[in-house]
Design a protein around this motif. Structure first.
Motif, PDB file in Angstrom:
ATOM      1  N   GLN A  37       0.863  -1.177   0.117  1.00 43.21           N
ATOM      2  CA  GLN A  37       0.029   0.120   0.027  1.00 43.21           C
ATOM      3  C   GLN A  37       0.779   1.268  -0.029  1.00 43.21           C
ATOM      4  O   GLN A  37       0.515   2.003  -0.783  1.00 43.21           O
ATOM      5  CB  GLN A  37      -1.070   0.187   1.262  1.00 43.21           C
ATOM      6  N   TRP A  38       1.903   1.386   0.669  1.00 43.83           N
ATOM      7  CA  TRP A  38       2.786   2.605   0.811  1.00 43.83           C
ATOM      8  C   TRP A  38       3.418   2.699  -0.447  1.00 43.83           C
ATOM      9  O   TRP A  38       3.169   4.064  -0.684  1.00 43.83           O
ATOM     10  CB  TRP A  38       3.989   2.250   1.949  1.00 43.83           C
ATOM     11  N   TYR A  39       4.133   1.680  -1.220  1.00 41.11           N
ATOM     12  CA  TYR A  39       4.801   1.781  -2.348  1.00 41.11           C
ATOM     13  C   TYR A  39       3.665   2.260  -3.559  1.00 41.11           C
ATOM     14  O   TYR A  39       4.134   3.177  -4.482  1.00 41.11           O
ATOM     15  CB  TYR A  39       5.641   0.619  -2.878  1.00 41.11           C
ATOM     16  N   VAL A  40       2.659   1.659  -3.527  1.00 45.05           N
ATOM     17  CA  VAL A  40       1.765   1.972  -4.588  1.00 45.05           C
ATOM     18  C   VAL A  40       1.086   3.195  -4.295  1.00 45.05           C
ATOM     19  O   VAL A  40       1.162   4.213  -5.254  1.00 45.05           O
ATOM     20  CB  VAL A  40       0.485   0.809  -4.516  1.00 45.05           C
ATOM     21  N   ASN A  41       0.706   3.566  -2.960  1.00 45.21           N
ATOM     22  CA  ASN A  41      -0.054   4.996  -2.851  1.00 45.21           C
ATOM     23  C   ASN A  41       0.940   6.175  -2.854  1.00 45.21           C
ATOM     24  O   ASN A  41       0.838   7.271  -3.093  1.00 45.21           O
ATOM     25  CB  ASN A  41      -0.589   4.889  -1.659  1.00 45.21           C
ATOM     26  N   LYS A  42       2.244   6.043  -2.312  1.00 45.68           N
ATOM     27  CA  LYS A  42       3.218   6.950  -2.260  1.00 45.68           C
ATOM     28  C   LYS A  42       4.041   7.188  -3.120  1.00 45.68           C
ATOM     29  O   LYS A  42       4.711   8.242  -3.486  1.00 45.68           O
ATOM     30  CB  LYS A  42       4.049   6.686  -0.806  1.00 45.68           C
ATOM     31  N   LEU A  43       4.686   6.185  -3.904  1.00 45.82           N
ATOM     32  CA  LEU A  43       5.622   6.250  -4.866  1.00 45.82           C
ATOM     33  C   LEU A  43       4.796   5.888  -6.339  1.00 45.82           C
ATOM     34  O   LEU A  43       5.658   6.049  -7.220  1.00 45.82           O
ATOM     35  CB  LEU A  43       6.649   5.353  -4.564  1.00 45.82           C
ATOM     36  N   GLY A  44       3.752   5.468  -6.569  1.00 46.54           N
ATOM     37  CA  GLY A  44       3.019   5.199  -7.507  1.00 46.54           C
ATOM     38  C   GLY A  44       3.466   3.849  -8.198  1.00 46.54           C
ATOM     39  O   GLY A  44       3.446   3.702  -9.493  1.00 46.54           O
ATOM     40  N   ALA A  45       4.013   2.922  -7.493  1.00 47.93           N
ATOM     41  CA  ALA A  45       4.127   1.601  -7.968  1.00 47.93           C
ATOM     42  C   ALA A  45       3.412   0.713  -8.474  1.00 47.93           C
ATOM     43  O   ALA A  45       2.170   1.118  -8.088  1.00 47.93           O
ATOM     44  CB  ALA A  45       5.140   0.772  -6.847  1.00 47.93           C
ATOM     45  N   LEU A  50      13.734  17.310  -9.283  1.00 51.17           N
ATOM     46  CA  LEU A  50      14.050  16.883  -8.084  1.00 51.17           C
ATOM     47  C   LEU A  50      13.285  17.677  -7.080  1.00 51.17           C
ATOM     48  O   LEU A  50      12.766  16.965  -6.121  1.00 51.17           O
ATOM     49  CB  LEU A  50      15.633  16.908  -7.683  1.00 51.17           C
ATOM     50  N   GLU A  51      13.364  18.766  -7.311  1.00 52.55           N
ATOM     51  CA  GLU A  51      12.650  19.910  -6.107  1.00 52.55           C
ATOM     52  C   GLU A  51      11.125  19.590  -6.231  1.00 52.55           C
ATOM     53  O   GLU A  51      10.756  19.486  -5.232  1.00 52.55           O
ATOM     54  CB  GLU A  51      12.924  21.243  -6.659  1.00 52.55           C
ATOM     55  N   GLU A  52      10.384  19.078  -7.444  1.00 59.28           N
ATOM     56  CA  GLU A  52       9.101  18.835  -7.439  1.00 59.28           C
ATOM     57  C   GLU A  52       8.770  17.696  -6.541  1.00 59.28           C
ATOM     58  O   GLU A  52       7.813  17.473  -5.681  1.00 59.28           O
ATOM     59  CB  GLU A  52       8.676  18.814  -8.838  1.00 59.28           C
ATOM     60  N   LEU A  53       9.513  16.656  -6.845  1.00 61.41           N
ATOM     61  CA  LEU A  53       9.332  15.258  -6.316  1.00 61.41           C
ATOM     62  C   LEU A  53       9.462  15.389  -5.130  1.00 61.41           C
ATOM     63  O   LEU A  53       8.822  15.171  -3.894  1.00 61.41           O
ATOM     64  CB  LEU A  53      10.320  14.404  -6.763  1.00 61.41           C
ATOM     65  N   HIS A  54      10.625  16.174  -4.332  1.00 59.40           N
ATOM     66  CA  HIS A  54      11.076  16.323  -3.091  1.00 59.40           C
ATOM     67  C   HIS A  54       9.796  17.113  -2.161  1.00 59.40           C
ATOM     68  O   HIS A  54       9.375  16.819  -1.124  1.00 59.40           O
ATOM     69  CB  HIS A  54      12.100  17.094  -2.811  1.00 59.40           C
ATOM     70  N   ARG A  55       9.160  17.994  -2.917  1.00 55.94           N
ATOM     71  CA  ARG A  55       8.031  18.817  -2.500  1.00 55.94           C
ATOM     72  C   ARG A  55       6.654  17.869  -2.135  1.00 55.94           C
ATOM     73  O   ARG A  55       6.073  17.799  -1.290  1.00 55.94           O
ATOM     74  CB  ARG A  55       7.702  19.972  -3.217  1.00 55.94           C
ATOM     75  N   ASP A  56       6.510  17.118  -3.460  1.00 54.97           N
ATOM     76  CA  ASP A  56       5.514  15.988  -3.239  1.00 54.97           C
ATOM     77  C   ASP A  56       5.675  15.065  -2.221  1.00 54.97           C
ATOM     78  O   ASP A  56       4.635  14.823  -1.502  1.00 54.97           O
ATOM     79  CB  ASP A  56       5.525  15.229  -4.823  1.00 54.97           C
ATOM     80  N   PHE A  57       6.863  14.322  -1.950  1.00 51.33           N
ATOM     81  CA  PHE A  57       7.220  13.597  -0.901  1.00 51.33           C
ATOM     82  C   PHE A  57       6.785  14.207   0.452  1.00 51.33           C
ATOM     83  O   PHE A  57       6.365  13.531   1.188  1.00 51.33           O
ATOM     84  CB  PHE A  57       8.597  13.018  -0.865  1.00 51.33           C
ATOM     85  N   LYS A  58       7.188  15.618   0.599  1.00 50.29           N
ATOM     86  CA  LYS A  58       6.788  16.116   1.809  1.00 50.29           C
ATOM     87  C   LYS A  58       5.435  16.271   2.361  1.00 50.29           C
ATOM     88  O   LYS A  58       4.951  15.989   3.330  1.00 50.29           O
ATOM     89  CB  LYS A  58       7.773  17.428   1.868  1.00 50.29           C
ATOM     90  N   GLU A  59       4.760  16.426   1.169  1.00 50.90           N
ATOM     91  CA  GLU A  59       3.307  16.722   1.157  1.00 50.90           C
ATOM     92  C   GLU A  59       2.607  15.485   1.413  1.00 50.90           C
ATOM     93  O   GLU A  59       1.663  15.352   2.154  1.00 50.90           O
ATOM     94  CB  GLU A  59       2.607  17.201  -0.038  1.00 50.90           C
ATOM     95  N   ARG A  60       3.086  14.314   1.155  1.00 51.91           N
ATOM     96  CA  ARG A  60       2.603  12.996   1.224  1.00 51.91           C
ATOM     97  C   ARG A  60       3.217  12.466   2.588  1.00 51.91           C
ATOM     98  O   ARG A  60       2.704  11.305   3.056  1.00 51.91           O
ATOM     99  CB  ARG A  60       2.997  11.972   0.096  1.00 51.91           C
TER     100      ARG A  60
END
Length: 143
Positions: free
Chosen positions: A23-31, A84-94
């Motif tokens: 669930q984490w890899y699918v929902n957080k990383l889009g796997a 990289l900055e966009e992904l970093h921001r997205d990861f923080k929001e998630r």
């Protein structure tokens, strides 16, 4: 010498709970999930398969270098600093466990993040030239 090893096809990740990790890899990383049972799951992410394997006690892929610093075993690449900055921001929001963007003294910038089992991953703002050529990916305008 001809290259006989063509690519890394699968990375095995130790996890304490297969269902929660999927669930984490699918929902957080889009796997993308391709197989799952009680003890293992296969996910596709970043042009590679990740095999989540249930472990008896909590383990992870990390290791410690000669200076005692915890290190990652795997680096993901993105196409440029803006990505990289966009992904970093997205990861923080998630609400992922994510470190700050770093300048490590080489081309590009990086940040690290952890999965729920503490597996540490790196993200680098530079795509390899071989990958760019093979998949016709241009250089980003922000480099």
């Amino acid at each position: 010498m001809n290259e006989r090893l063509i690519r890394v096809g699968t990375t095995y990740l130790p996890v304490s709970n297969v269902e929660a990790s999927v669930q984490w890899y699918v929902n957080k990383l889009g796997a993308k999930l391709t197989y799952q049972d009680m003890d293992k799951a296969i996910l596709n992410l970043a042009n590679q398969s990740f095999f989540l394997v249930k472990t008896e006690k909590k383990q992870n892929l990390n290791f410690y270098d000669a200076n005692g610093d915890e290190r990652f075993s795997l680096t993901f690449e993105v196409n440029g600093l803006h990505a990289l900055e966009e992904l970093h921001r997205d990861f923080k929001e998630r609400q992922l466990n994510v470190g700050e963007i770093e300048n490590r003294g080489h081309a590009g910038k990086n940040f690290v993040f952890r999965d729920p089992d503490g597996n540490l991953f790196d993200v680098w703002s530079e795509l390899s030239e071989d990958f760019r050529e093979k998949y016709s990916v241009g250089k980003p305008s922000d480099i």
